[in-house]
Design an enzyme around this catalytic site. Structure first.
Site, PDB file in Angstrom:
ATOM      1  N   TYR A  68       0.833  -1.214   0.000  1.00 53.88           N
ATOM      2  CA  TYR A  68       0.000   0.000   0.000  1.00 53.88           C
ATOM      3  C   TYR A  68       0.863   1.258   0.000  1.00 53.88           C
ATOM      4  CZ  TYR A  68      -4.465  -2.282   0.120  1.00 53.88           C
ATOM      5  OH  TYR A  68      -5.573  -3.010  -0.265  1.00 53.88           O
ATOM      6  N   ASN A 102     -12.228   3.272  -7.130  1.00 54.59           N
ATOM      7  CA  ASN A 102     -10.820   3.601  -6.916  1.00 54.59           C
ATOM      8  C   ASN A 102     -10.609   4.196  -5.531  1.00 54.59           C
ATOM      9  OD1 ASN A 102     -10.442   2.765  -9.517  1.00 54.59           O
ATOM     10  ND2 ASN A 102     -10.404   4.826 -10.394  1.00 54.59           N
ATOM     11  N   ASP A 104      -7.737   5.924  -4.957  1.00 56.29           N
ATOM     12  CA  ASP A 104      -6.818   7.073  -5.063  1.00 56.29           C
ATOM     13  C   ASP A 104      -7.594   8.383  -4.913  1.00 56.29           C
ATOM     14  OD1 ASP A 104      -6.894   6.330  -8.532  1.00 56.29           O
ATOM     15  OD2 ASP A 104      -7.709   8.176  -7.681  1.00 56.29           O
ATOM     16  N   HIS A 119     -15.038   1.780  -2.311  1.00 55.14           N
ATOM     17  CA  HIS A 119     -14.043   0.894  -1.689  1.00 55.14           C
ATOM     18  C   HIS A 119     -13.102   1.647  -0.768  1.00 55.14           C
ATOM     19  CE1 HIS A 119     -14.766  -2.007  -5.305  1.00 55.14           C
ATOM     20  NE2 HIS A 119     -15.692  -2.136  -4.367  1.00 55.14           N
ATOM     21  N   CYS A 127      -8.262   1.953  12.193  1.00 57.28           N
ATOM     22  CA  CYS A 127      -7.942   0.879  13.131  1.00 57.28           C
ATOM     23  C   CYS A 127      -8.541  -0.443  12.648  1.00 57.28           C
ATOM     24  CB  CYS A 127      -8.513   1.224  14.518  1.00 57.28           C
ATOM     25  SG  CYS A 127      -8.342  -0.125  15.677  1.00 57.28           S
ATOM     26  N   CYS A 151      -6.466   1.751  20.832  1.00 59.89           N
ATOM     27  CA  CYS A 151      -6.762   0.405  21.360  1.00 59.89           C
ATOM     28  C   CYS A 151      -5.626  -0.589  21.149  1.00 59.89           C
ATOM     29  CB  CYS A 151      -8.050  -0.132  20.719  1.00 59.89           C
ATOM     30  SG  CYS A 151      -7.806  -0.668  19.023  1.00 59.89           S
ATOM     31  N   GLY A 188     -13.447   2.519 -17.372  1.00 56.78           N
ATOM     32  CA  GLY A 188     -12.235   1.826 -16.925  1.00 56.78           C
ATOM     33  C   GLY A 188     -12.441   0.820 -15.823  1.00 56.78           C
ATOM     34  N   THR A 189     -13.479  -0.031 -15.994  1.00 55.20           N
ATOM     35  CA  THR A 189     -13.629  -1.096 -15.003  1.00 55.20           C
ATOM     36  C   THR A 189     -13.890  -2.428 -15.687  1.00 55.20           C
ATOM     37  OG1 THR A 189     -14.827  -1.848 -13.029  1.00 55.20           O
ATOM     38  CG2 THR A 189     -16.116  -0.625 -14.664  1.00 55.20           C
ATOM     39  N   GLN A 216     -10.809  -2.246 -23.636  1.00 55.46           N
ATOM     40  CA  GLN A 216     -11.176  -3.578 -24.154  1.00 55.46           C
ATOM     41  C   GLN A 216     -12.574  -3.936 -23.644  1.00 55.46           C
ATOM     42  OE1 GLN A 216      -8.575  -6.606 -22.418  1.00 55.46           O
ATOM     43  NE2 GLN A 216      -8.330  -5.376 -20.599  1.00 55.46           N
TER      44      GLN A 216
HETATM   45  C1  BV8 Z   1     -18.079  -8.245  -0.100  1.00 50.40           C
HETATM   46  C2  BV8 Z   1      -9.991  -1.723  -2.474  1.00 50.40           C
HETATM   47  C3  BV8 Z   1     -19.236  -9.441   1.556  1.00 50.40           C
HETATM   48  C4  BV8 Z   1      -8.688  -2.268  -2.070  1.00 50.40           C
HETATM   49  C5  BV8 Z   1     -11.133  -3.426  -3.788  1.00 50.40           C
HETATM   50  C6  BV8 Z   1     -17.751 -14.918  -6.256  1.00 50.40           C
HETATM   51  C7  BV8 Z   1     -18.651 -14.325  -7.125  1.00 50.40           C
HETATM   52  C8  BV8 Z   1     -19.043 -12.990  -6.952  1.00 50.40           C
HETATM   53  C9  BV8 Z   1     -18.535 -12.244  -5.883  1.00 50.40           C
HETATM   54  C10 BV8 Z   1     -17.640 -12.849  -5.038  1.00 50.40           C
HETATM   55  C11 BV8 Z   1     -17.237 -14.172  -5.210  1.00 50.40           C
HETATM   56  N1  BV8 Z   1     -16.344 -14.462  -4.239  1.00 50.40           N
HETATM   57  C12 BV8 Z   1     -16.190 -13.384  -3.456  1.00 50.40           C
HETATM   58  C13 BV8 Z   1     -16.977 -12.402  -3.913  1.00 50.40           C
HETATM   59  C14 BV8 Z   1     -17.134 -11.069  -3.363  1.00 50.40           C
HETATM   60  C15 BV8 Z   1     -15.945 -10.190  -3.761  1.00 50.40           C
HETATM   61  C16 BV8 Z   1     -15.784 -10.151  -5.261  1.00 50.40           C
HETATM   62  O1  BV8 Z   1     -16.532  -9.488  -5.944  1.00 50.40           O
HETATM   63  N2  BV8 Z   1     -14.787 -10.895  -5.764  1.00 50.40           N
HETATM   64  C17 BV8 Z   1     -14.593 -10.920  -7.203  1.00 50.40           C
HETATM   65  C18 BV8 Z   1     -13.129 -10.731  -7.509  1.00 50.40           C
HETATM   66  C19 BV8 Z   1     -15.147 -12.225  -7.725  1.00 50.40           C
HETATM   67  N3  BV8 Z   1     -16.323  -8.874  -3.283  1.00 50.40           N
HETATM   68  C20 BV8 Z   1     -15.996  -8.515  -2.038  1.00 50.40           C
HETATM   69  O2  BV8 Z   1     -15.341  -9.201  -1.281  1.00 50.40           O
HETATM   70  C21 BV8 Z   1     -16.564  -7.190  -1.579  1.00 50.40           C
HETATM   71  N4  BV8 Z   1     -17.148  -7.362  -0.284  1.00 50.40           N
HETATM   72  O3  BV8 Z   1     -18.620  -8.878  -0.951  1.00 50.40           O
HETATM   73  O4  BV8 Z   1     -18.375  -8.367   1.222  1.00 50.40           O
HETATM   74  C22 BV8 Z   1     -19.790  -9.058   2.847  1.00 50.40           C
HETATM   75  C23 BV8 Z   1     -21.129  -8.673   2.922  1.00 50.40           C
HETATM   76  C24 BV8 Z   1     -21.632  -8.340   4.140  1.00 50.40           C
HETATM   77  C25 BV8 Z   1     -20.833  -8.362   5.280  1.00 50.40           C
HETATM   78  C26 BV8 Z   1     -19.489  -8.734   5.193  1.00 50.40           C
HETATM   79  C27 BV8 Z   1     -18.954  -9.072   3.956  1.00 50.40           C
HETATM   80  C28 BV8 Z   1     -15.454  -6.158  -1.437  1.00 50.40           C
HETATM   81  C29 BV8 Z   1     -14.845  -5.886  -2.765  1.00 50.40           C
HETATM   82  C30 BV8 Z   1     -13.893  -4.696  -2.630  1.00 50.40           C
HETATM   83  C31 BV8 Z   1     -12.466  -5.173  -2.734  1.00 50.40           C
HETATM   84  N5  BV8 Z   1     -11.586  -4.007  -2.724  1.00 50.40           N
HETATM   85  N6  BV8 Z   1     -10.364  -2.332  -3.726  1.00 50.40           N
HETATM   86  C32 BV8 Z   1      -7.575  -1.664  -2.875  1.00 50.40           C
HETATM   87  O5  BV8 Z   1      -7.815  -0.969  -3.878  1.00 50.40           O
HETATM   88  O6  BV8 Z   1      -6.436  -1.921  -2.490  1.00 50.40           O
HETATM   89  S1  BV8 Z   1     -11.602  -3.997  -5.307  1.00 50.40           S
HETATM   90  C33 BV8 Z   1     -10.429  -3.653  -6.474  1.00 50.40           C
HETATM   91  O7  BV8 Z   1     -10.947  -4.169  -7.708  1.00 50.40           O
HETATM   92  C34 BV8 Z   1     -10.206  -2.170  -6.767  1.00 50.40           C
HETATM   93  O8  BV8 Z   1     -11.047  -1.320  -6.012  1.00 50.40           O
HETATM   94  C35 BV8 Z   1     -10.613  -2.054  -8.222  1.00 50.40           C
HETATM   95  O9  BV8 Z   1     -11.069  -0.803  -8.507  1.00 50.40           O
HETATM   96  C36 BV8 Z   1     -11.662  -3.070  -8.237  1.00 50.40           C
HETATM   97  C37 BV8 Z   1     -12.293  -3.454  -9.486  1.00 50.40           C
HETATM   98  O10 BV8 Z   1     -11.328  -3.618 -10.423  1.00 50.40           O
HETATM   99  P1  BV8 Z   1     -11.318  -2.509 -11.601  1.00 50.40           P
HETATM  100  O11 BV8 Z   1     -11.415  -1.150 -10.998  1.00 50.40           O
HETATM  101  O12 BV8 Z   1     -12.339  -2.878 -12.597  1.00 50.40           O
HETATM  102  O13 BV8 Z   1      -9.869  -2.679 -12.107  1.00 50.40           O
HETATM  103  P2  BV8 Z   1      -9.346  -3.844 -13.049  1.00 50.40           P
HETATM  104  O14 BV8 Z   1      -7.867  -3.829 -12.972  1.00 50.40           O
HETATM  105  O15 BV8 Z   1     -10.089  -5.110 -12.759  1.00 50.40           O
HETATM  106  O16 BV8 Z   1      -9.809  -3.405 -14.503  1.00 50.40           O
HETATM  107  C38 BV8 Z   1      -9.308  -2.215 -15.074  1.00 50.40           C
HETATM  108  C39 BV8 Z   1     -10.168  -1.977 -16.288  1.00 50.40           C
HETATM  109  O17 BV8 Z   1      -9.732  -0.771 -16.897  1.00 50.40           O
HETATM  110  C40 BV8 Z   1     -10.009  -3.072 -17.338  1.00 50.40           C
HETATM  111  O18 BV8 Z   1     -11.300  -3.380 -17.850  1.00 50.40           O
HETATM  112  C41 BV8 Z   1      -9.127  -2.424 -18.404  1.00 50.40           C
HETATM  113  O19 BV8 Z   1      -9.466  -2.878 -19.696  1.00 50.40           O
HETATM  114  C42 BV8 Z   1      -9.519  -0.978 -18.268  1.00 50.40           C
HETATM  115  N7  BV8 Z   1      -8.478  -0.010 -18.653  1.00 50.40           N
HETATM  116  C43 BV8 Z   1      -7.127  -0.113 -18.484  1.00 50.40           C
HETATM  117  N8  BV8 Z   1      -6.539   1.021 -18.932  1.00 50.40           N
HETATM  118  C44 BV8 Z   1      -7.523   1.844 -19.367  1.00 50.40           C
HETATM  119  C45 BV8 Z   1      -8.761   1.196 -19.190  1.00 50.40           C
HETATM  120  N9  BV8 Z   1      -9.935   1.764 -19.538  1.00 50.40           N
HETATM  121  C46 BV8 Z   1      -9.892   3.011 -20.068  1.00 50.40           C
HETATM  122  N10 BV8 Z   1      -8.737   3.699 -20.266  1.00 50.40           N
HETATM  123  C47 BV8 Z   1      -7.549   3.143 -19.925  1.00 50.40           C
HETATM  124  N11 BV8 Z   1      -6.418   3.838 -20.139  1.00 50.40           N
HETATM  125 ZN    ZN Z   2      -8.208   1.075  17.657  1.00 47.53          ZN
END
Ligand code: BV8
Ligand code: ZN
Length: 242
Positions: A68, A102, A104, A119, A127, A151, A188-189, A216
């Site tokens: 990070y 994002n 950032d 997110h 904490c 804590c 961009g997602t 893409q």
């Molecule tokens: C939750 C913060 C439950 C951290 C992030 C099975 C099926 C479905 C869901 C799940 C499953 N198993 C688990 C899950 C749930 C899980 C999930 O969805 N997993 C996925 C991977 C299957 N989700 C979770 O765990 C969420 N929480 O469900 O909690 C719960 C409920 C109640 C009580 C308790 C618990 C939490 C998800 C959040 C995770 N944290 N980020 C950090 O950033 O360090 S997610 C992380 O991925 C980033 O935030 C990022 O933004 C996000 C999504 O990715 P993208 O933003 O789309 O980025 P990526 O690289 O994938 O794609 C980039 C895109 O840009 C591409 O398409 C590319 O072509 C394009 N691109 C590139 N360059 C350009 C461009 N486009 C335009 N111009 C360019 N120049």
């Molecule tokens: Zn604390």
């Protein structure tokens, strides 16, 4: 196609921009599914998906904080790109709502108002023991792994990890915006992460038109009224220059 999409945006009353890592890619911030292979970095043997999780933090807190802090320094040295600028101007001029995955601060630095970070934010630590203590941090000089002053549990980035729930207020605000918008601009997602990605179908089911900007196809392609393939920094400004 850009012209038709631009005309749709020009006549829309309420626009939501739903963004992912691709929005910041041209600012030099690696996307989530790019390789983070910084030579010799501690975490290169890990996958971001495991680092961005409570399990990853429990297993190797030092590696997670190092990853990070590397991202924080990269963001501190980065600048908002023309896509951030265009979305920020639209939020000031016509009330566009930014719902972003994002962590950032580039939309904020571009002067965007009304940014909903589903997110969380990399610009704060909170904490891990959930006592509620949090601290804004200097992205250019981020602190190392340290205990919470209140804590004693470890402090961790104020982001949502896989398996963690999204901030309720951000989620509620995002759902409300997506249920009322005329146009959802998806920038961009890969639309692979839930529940965030579910907002695209949610907006469509409430009558919104869907415009996608991506280099893409993505999992959201099938929902698009317009899919504009190319870099966000080039395409997004053209959508707002009418
Ligand atoms: C939750 C913060 C439950 C951290 C992030 C099975 C099926 C479905 C869901 C799940 C499953 N198993 C688990 C899950 C749930 C899980 C999930 O969805 N997993 C996925 C991977 C299957 N989700 C979770 O765990 C969420 N929480 O469900 O909690 C719960 C409920 C109640 C009580 C308790 C618990 C939490 C998800 C959040 C995770 N944290 N980020 C950090 O950033 O360090 S997610 C992380 O991925 C980033 O935030 C990022 O933004 C996000 C999504 O990715 P993208 O933003 O789309 O980025 P990526 O690289 O994938 O794609 C980039 C895109 O840009 C591409 O398409 C590319 O072509 C394009 N691109 C590139 N360059 C350009 C461009 N486009 C335009 N111009 C360019 N120049
Ligand atoms: Zn604390």
């Amino acid at each position: 196609m850009i012209d038709a999409a631009g005309k749709l945006i020009a006549k829309a009353d309420r626009i939501v921009a739903f963004s992912g890592a691709g929005l910041s890619a041209e600012s030099g911030i690696p996307t989530f599914r790019d390789s983070h292979a910084v030579s010799g970095a501690l975490w290169t043997k890990y996958d971001p998906m495991t680092l961005a999780s409570p399990e990853g933090f429990a297993a190797d807190p030092q590696a997670v904080i190092a990853w990070y802090n590397w991202r924080r320094r990269t963001i501190a040295a980065a600048q908002p790109n023309p896509a951030h600028q265009a979305l920020a101007a639209a939020s000031r001029n016509s009330g566009l709502v930014n719902v972003t995955q994002n962590v950032d601060d580039l939309l904020h630095r571009a002067g965007a108002q009304h940014v909903i970070q589903l997110h969380g934010s990399i610009a704060v630590d909170r904490c891990h023991g959930q006592c509620g203590h949090y601290e804004a941090i200097d992205l250019a000089n981020p602190p190392d792994l340290r205990p919470c002053v209140r804590c004693g549990e470890p402090m961790r980035p104020g982001v949502v990890w896989f398996g963690e729930s999204l901030p309720a207020d951000a989620w509620t605000a995002a759902e409300r915006a997506c249920s009322q918008c005329d146009v959802l601009l998806v920038v961009g997602t890969s639309a692979a992460v839930y529940p965030a990605a579910g907002l695209i179908n949610y907006a469509k089911s409430h009558g919104s038109r869907i415009i996608i900007v991506n280099t893409q196809p993505s999992e959201a392609s099938r929902l698009a009224d317009f899919e504009l393939i190319g870099p966000a920094g080039e395409i997004v400004p053209q959508l707002f220059d009418r």
